[in-house]
Structures are given as structure tokens and as C-alpha cells.
Design an enzyme around this catalytic site. Structure first.
Site, PDB file in Angstrom:
ATOM      1  N   ARG A  77       0.800  -1.069  -0.074  1.00 14.43           N
ATOM      2  CA  ARG A  77       0.183   0.014  -0.132  1.00 14.43           C
ATOM      3  C   ARG A  77       0.990   1.400   0.052  1.00 14.43           C
ATOM      4  NH1 ARG A  77      -4.440   0.810   4.626  1.00 14.43           N
ATOM      5  NH2 ARG A  77      -2.786   1.161   5.964  1.00 14.43           N
ATOM      6  N   LYS A  95      -2.614   7.122   1.024  1.00 10.44           N
ATOM      7  CA  LYS A  95      -2.322   7.259   2.681  1.00 10.44           C
ATOM      8  C   LYS A  95      -1.390   8.305   2.845  1.00 10.44           C
ATOM      9  CE  LYS A  95      -2.081   5.015   7.159  1.00 10.44           C
ATOM     10  NZ  LYS A  95      -3.124   5.585   7.695  1.00 10.44           N
ATOM     11  N   GLU A 104     -15.860   6.606   5.886  1.00 15.43           N
ATOM     12  CA  GLU A 104     -15.163   6.048   6.744  1.00 15.43           C
ATOM     13  C   GLU A 104     -15.014   7.137   8.029  1.00 15.43           C
ATOM     14  OE1 GLU A 104     -10.982   5.564   5.263  1.00 15.43           O
ATOM     15  OE2 GLU A 104     -11.131   7.329   4.414  1.00 15.43           O
TER      16      GLU A 104
END
Ligand code: PMP
Length: 286
Positions: A52, A151, A184
Site C-alpha cells: 500500500r 495514505k 469512513e
């Protein structure tokens, strides 16, 4: 004792681990990171986290100056040097020092560092009694603007929602996407259980594809629970049988109140408790 920080290949004591004030990670939030857990001496889902990280870096055209294997070893070296068996690991890659302008072109050298330390996301009682959350008025970043699956070092969207939670006296806030669908929380993914099915928003809703989320979906499927990635509305959350959040720092935490509406009977649900136990066994390699 001060933790040892892995900073571009060297392990240095915390007070000496410094980066430039001209680093675009500081000036513009230009960089990416991972939050990872070490359980019982084992780095949980190390490869998934590294993958990721490289994907996030690829999306923002940041070339990580280490191979996958080198960073994987750096993670192991950092926990070994700190002689820890359970901790939270923060792996950060910044664009590096540059001019004062925004252009990433003029940045000299990418900066990479690893911290192995402790984290406490939520009070202990929330794991036994459940957590109250609010729905934030702050809309989650549009995937067309700043894709939440990257991220990045810029968490201001989430921090603005976190302020609302703090002001409301609760630990967490649920963020809706620009279409008004559930995305989220500020640092966690959300799941609901309705009529025996486990539901969580799909990637298109504008979420970080959580490693804990994937682990819980896998556990649930193995337990025979039907799992679906599906659009969820705010009212769908209010009327869920059970709600819980997942994240590396949070692990699996039950939610028992949303915007002052009780979820189910107001106690952590049976399926949530089962998944919490199974997750706890999995991370400890049992
Ligand atoms: N969403 C956001 C916005 C996050 O920052 C995080 C990580 N703290 C998560 C979801 C959960 O992801 P993971 O399970 O990979 O930690």
C-alpha cells in the site's frame, strides 16, 4: 528510554532523528506513510502495508529510494534494535527538502524514517462497552480531488472531522462522501451488521482500503458470515443491528451509539464480539 529511529538507513536516538524544515512533507504534507502493528514479535501484514505504501507513493509520483526488500528489512531492523515485541510502527516517506515553492521537482532527496513506539487510540472501556460516535458535517475528500486510498501525510480533512468529535465529547466521527454516502471515520473503516450480513462501503465511496478491514472481511468469510461491499447511508448506520470500526491503531472497536441513537440494544453485538475475538487470535498468530 528513547526509541531508536531508523532514518535513511541509520538507527539514531529519537532526539537526533531530525528532518529539514524545508522538507515538503512538512511544508505541504507531500509524502505518504503507513501505520503498522507488531504483535508478539511479528509484523502484522507487513507485505500488505508495504504494498500500500508503494501504491500511495506511485499515485503521487514519489519514488521511494529503497526496494521492497530493503524497506521490509528496515522494519525488522527497527523493531529488533528497539527490543520490542508489541508496538506500533510508523513508516514515513516525505518528498524531501526543496525550495519554498510547491513544485515537487526541486526537492533534493526523499526522506524515509521508521518509528517503533506505542499508540493508544481509544479508551479501554470503549472496547467493552462500545463507543459513541457522531456523523461529521465535514465531507470526506472527493476521490476526484485527494483520493482517500492514498495514505498521504495530509490528514487535515480527517482532523477537521476529529475536532467535531472532540467538541461533541465523543472519540470518533463518521465522514460521509460528497454523495452523502458513508465513507469512513477519521482513522478507521466502518462496518455494519444487518440481518446477519456484514456490510462495509466499497472503495468507490472514497475510503482508505484498510489492512484491518481486509483482515476482518477475510475472518468473517471464513466464519461463514456473508460479507458485502455495499453503499451505506447515514440512516442505514442508525438502523444497523451492530456497528464497529477497524484500524491498525484501533483494531476492532464496537460502536453502540451514533448521533445519540442507540445501535441495536446499545451494547456491543454478538457478531462484533466474535469478530473481535477472532481478530485478536489472528494477530497473535493463533
Ligand atoms: N481510514 C483512515 C482514514 C485511516 O487513517 C486508517 C488507518 N488509521 C484506516 C481507515 C484503517 O486502515 P488500516 O486498517 O490499514 O490501519
Amino acid at each position: 528510554m528513547d526509541p531508536l529511529i531508523w532514518l535513511d538507513g541509520k538507527l539514531v536516538p529519537k532526539p537526533e532523528a531530525k528532518i529539514s524544515v524545508y522538507d515538503h512533507g512538512v511544508l505541504y504534507g507531500d509524502g505518504v506513510f503507513e501505520g503498522i502493528r507488531l504483535y508478539n514479535g511479528r509484523i502484522f501484514e507487513k507485505d500488505a502495508h508495504l504494498k500500500r505504501l508503494y501504491d500511495s507513493a506511485h499515485c503521487i509520483r514519489l519514488k521511494i529510494p529503497y526496494s521492497f526488500q530493503e524497506l521490509s528489512k528496515a522494519l525488522e531492523d527497527t523493531v529488533a534494535a528497539n527490543k520490542v515485541r508489541d508496538c506500533y510502527i510508523r513508516l514515513v516517506v516525505t518528498r524531501g527538502p526543496g525550495h519554498l515553492g510547491i513544485s515537487p521537482e526541486n526537492c533534493g532527496g526523499v526522506c524515509t524514517y521508521i518509528i517503533a513506539d506505542q499508540i493508544k487510540m481509544y479508551p479501554e472501556h470503549t472496547y467493552t462497552n462500545g463507543m459513541s460516535i457522531i456523523v461529521s458535517s465535514v465531507v470526506r475528500n472527493s476521490p476526484h480531488a485527494m483520493p482517500p486510498r492514498v495514505k498521504s501525510l495530509n490528514y487535515l480533512n480527517n482532523i477537521l472531522a476529529k475536532w467535531e468529535a472532540i467538541d461533541a465529547g465523543v472519540p470518533e466521527a463518521l465522514m460521509l462522501n460528497p454523495q452523502g454516502l458513508v465513507a469512513e471515520c477519521t482513522g478507521d473503516n466502518i462496518f455494519i451488521i444487518k440481518n446477519g450480513e456484514l456490510l462495509t462501503p466499497p472503495e468507490e465511496c472514497g475510503i482508505l482500503l484498510g489492512i484491518t478491514r481486509a483482515a476482518v472481511m477475510d475472518i468473517a468469510r471464513k466464519m461463514g458470515i456473508p460479507v458485502f461491499e455495499r453503499n451505506i447511508t447515514r440512516e442505514g448506520v442508525y438502523c444497523a443491528d451492530e456497528v464497529f470500526l477497524t484500524g491498525t491503531g484501533a483494531e476492532v472497536v464496537p460502536v453502540t451509539k451514533v448521533d445519540r441513537r442507540e445501535i441495536g440494544d446499545g451494547k456491543p453485538g454478538a457478531m462484533t464480539r466474535k469478530l473481535m475475538e477472532a481478530f485478536s487470535r489472528k494477530v497473535r498468530g493463533q
